[in-house]
Scaffold this active site. Structure first.
Site, PDB file in Angstrom:
ATOM      1  N   LYS A  42      39.848  14.521  -0.382  1.00 28.55           N
ATOM      2  CA  LYS A  42      40.136  13.414   0.528  1.00 28.55           C
ATOM      3  C   LYS A  42      41.371  12.613   0.123  1.00 28.55           C
ATOM      4  CE  LYS A  42      35.433  12.724   2.315  1.00 28.55           C
ATOM      5  NZ  LYS A  42      34.803  13.853   1.609  1.00 28.55           N
ATOM      6  N   GLU A  89      38.955   1.965   0.135  1.00 25.59           N
ATOM      7  CA  GLU A  89      39.807   1.617   1.265  1.00 25.59           C
ATOM      8  C   GLU A  89      39.067   0.581   2.103  1.00 25.59           C
ATOM      9  OE1 GLU A  89      40.487   5.421   3.030  1.00 25.59           O
ATOM     10  OE2 GLU A  89      38.623   5.397   4.181  1.00 25.59           O
ATOM     11  N   ARG A 142      36.525  23.624   9.198  1.00 22.01           N
ATOM     12  CA  ARG A 142      35.518  24.584   9.672  1.00 22.01           C
ATOM     13  C   ARG A 142      35.162  24.251  11.110  1.00 22.01           C
ATOM     14  NH1 ARG A 142      31.260  21.115   9.936  1.00 22.01           N
ATOM     15  NH2 ARG A 142      31.078  19.534   8.307  1.00 22.01           N
TER      16      ARG A 142
END
Length: 511
Positions: free
Chosen positions: A123, A201, A293
């Site tokens: 990430k 964040e 995916r």
């Protein structure tokens, strides 16, 4: 310039189970491709085993011995002359090393390249790639357990750099709690993913979870197939998914769709993927991650575009160019998918296990499922029973069709969230598309078990009794000519015991 050769896929191994294995097999068969499935001991009577052309047993009891046994799965593919492997979602679908091993074995991997899976599966690296590509997002900061955390504006969210599913994630509302949250999130991430890196964040409260479907080919073409809204979740797991989102403006839609394509082109993305965002009521956008995916909720995109995403995946993996340009993609109507799970929402989503005694979904909807009557539901695997997808000319029609189908859906043997879904569909804020990620917290009443009105209960009993009476009379080859319940000397009426989630009802009746 590199010359790309077409790769013919004649036999495909599906490295998965349940509804997604059934779904992939259906499209493969429509394309004339033979399918090889795999199954564990507990899945020997599963629907996907009977759907594929041939199914190979995976010995062992643990996931590492069965559906996560990458070496065994590749060996099965080679022994059965497969040309390609489709991983579905979950299990090994986002495992870059497995993808590389598949390629090294001379097989076609139906998914993004191993390098893209590794990059976007991290990430922190994905966030930087998104920033470099000009994707709208907020800033994030890497933090380390044991160190004094930076002073930041609250609330924030602590997130694991690796993995997903809500693990290694903490929402923090006070600066004093940040250090402990970082430490616990890092420990959980290390335990779950072998990678304890975490970052923080800003946390967008009352935001919407919006994702953009992308697909790219090996010729440099990338398309977006519109957005889906997936804001109604429990424990960071989606329950409702819709396309398109009714909660964003056309300007925000363009920003996230263009951003998703820009990111895909930046990393030269191939095959299907999803770029996820969180958007608040001020239209502030935060890039979350890329799922490399096929998503569980892909049917809603198929419904509004008329495209088969699994077919596109297979064609792209074969070396074909995408058959359409962005201008050719049209979006029509509205689609809603709900996930029917073997859990009881009124009991804190307690898992339910048992044998499916009755499984019938009402008409007018698409049903993607890996179970049938007689299927065993255990705690070994995901609790998903079925995905039910409705499509209408607009959102209201899609809601009405879905509610109608669910009202006539019959499932017995286990507890499900069927009642909760119906409660949501009828709830005012949902009807008005006011569905932030806090929806279930804001509307706890939809989780409560619906009580049946006594008059309705009696009416249902009468209907059930006489429906059975009608069926038995029609099937009565010998006694069909006699009056119902006929006896030479009747001393009592016909007696039945009906069992339901509300208890037992003892019925006596005469006709």
């Amino acid at each position: 310039m590199e010359t790309l050769t077409m790769k013919d896929i004649k036999r495909l191994l599906i490295a998965n189970r349940g509804e997604i294995a059934v779904r992939i097999a259906q499209t493969a068969h429509q394309l004339g491709i033979d399918t090889i499935g795999i199954y564990s001991t507990s899945d020997q009577n599963a629907l996907h085993v009977d759907t594929v052309d041939a199914a190979i047993y995976l010995p062992g009891n643990s996931l590492s011995e069965t559906y996560l046994n990458s070496n065994k799965i590749i060996e099965i593919a080679q022994q059965n002359d497969c040309d390609a492997i489709h991983p579905g979602y979950g299990f090994l679908a986002e495992n870059a090393q497995f993808a590389q091993n598949v390629n090294d074995a001379g097989l076609i991997w139906i998914g993004p390249t191993p390098e893209q899976i590794a990059l976007l599966g991290d990430k922190m690296l994905a966030k930087q790639a998104a920033i470099d590509a000009g994707v709208p997002t907020v800033t994030s900061t890497e933090v380390h357990p044991g160190e004094k955390p930076p002073k930041v504006k609250m609330p924030v969210i602590v997130k694991a750099a690796a993995g997903g599913g809500g693990r290694g994630m903490r929402i923090v509302e006070k600066q004093a709690d940040l250090a402990d949250a970082i430490n616990s999130a890092s420990r959980e991430a290390e335990s779950a993913f072998g990678d304890g890196r975490v970052f923080i964040e800003p946390y967008i409260t009352h935001g919407r979870h919006i994702e953009v479907q992308i697909i790219g080919d090996s010729h440099g073409n990338v398309l977006h197939l519109g957005e889906r809204e997936c804001s109604i979740q429990r424990r960071n797991q989606k329950i409702f998914e819709e396309a398109p989102s009714c909660g964003i403006s056309p300007e925000v839609r363009k920003l996230i769709c263009d951003g998703a394509v820009a990111l895909a082109k930046h990393v030269k993305y191939e095959n299907a993927g999803t770029v996820e965002f969180l958007i608040n009521d001020k239209e502030e956008i935060n890039f979350l991650e890329v799922n490399t995916r096929l998503q569980v909720e892909h049917p809603v995109t198929e419904s509004v575009t008329g495209l088969d995403l699994v077919e596109l995946q297979i064609r792209v993996a074969s070396g074909e160019q995408l058959p359409s340009s962005q201008e050719d993609i049209t979006f029509n109507g509205h689609a809603i998918e709900v996930r029917l799970v073997a859990e009881n929402p009124s009991q804190n989503w307690m898992p339910s296990i048992g044998t499916i005694e009755r499984f019938h979904v009402g008409d007018g909807v698409r049903v993607d499922s890996g179970i049938r009557e007689g299927s065993q539901v255990t705690t070994e695997y995901d609790s998903l029973i079925a995905k039910i997808i409705s499509y209408g000319s607009d959102r209201q029609q899609a809601i009405q069709k879905l509610a109608r189908a669910l009202r006539s859906t019959q499932i017995s043997g286990i507890e499900t969230n069927q009642s909760m879904i119906l409660s949501v569909l009828a709830e005012h804020d949902y009807q008005q598309a006011n569905t932030p990620i806090s929806y279930l917290q804001d509307h706890p009443e939809v989780l409560d078990k619906q009580e049946v009105n006594p008059k309705d209960h009696n009416a249902l009993l009468l209907g059930a009794v006489f429906a059975l009476e009608f069926q038995e009379r029609n099937n009565g080859m010998v006694t069909g000519f006699t009056p119902s319940g006929w006896r030479n000397l009747r001393t009592q009426g016909q007696r039945q015991i009906w069992k339901s989630q509300y208890g037992e009802d003892h019925i006596e009746y005469t006709i």
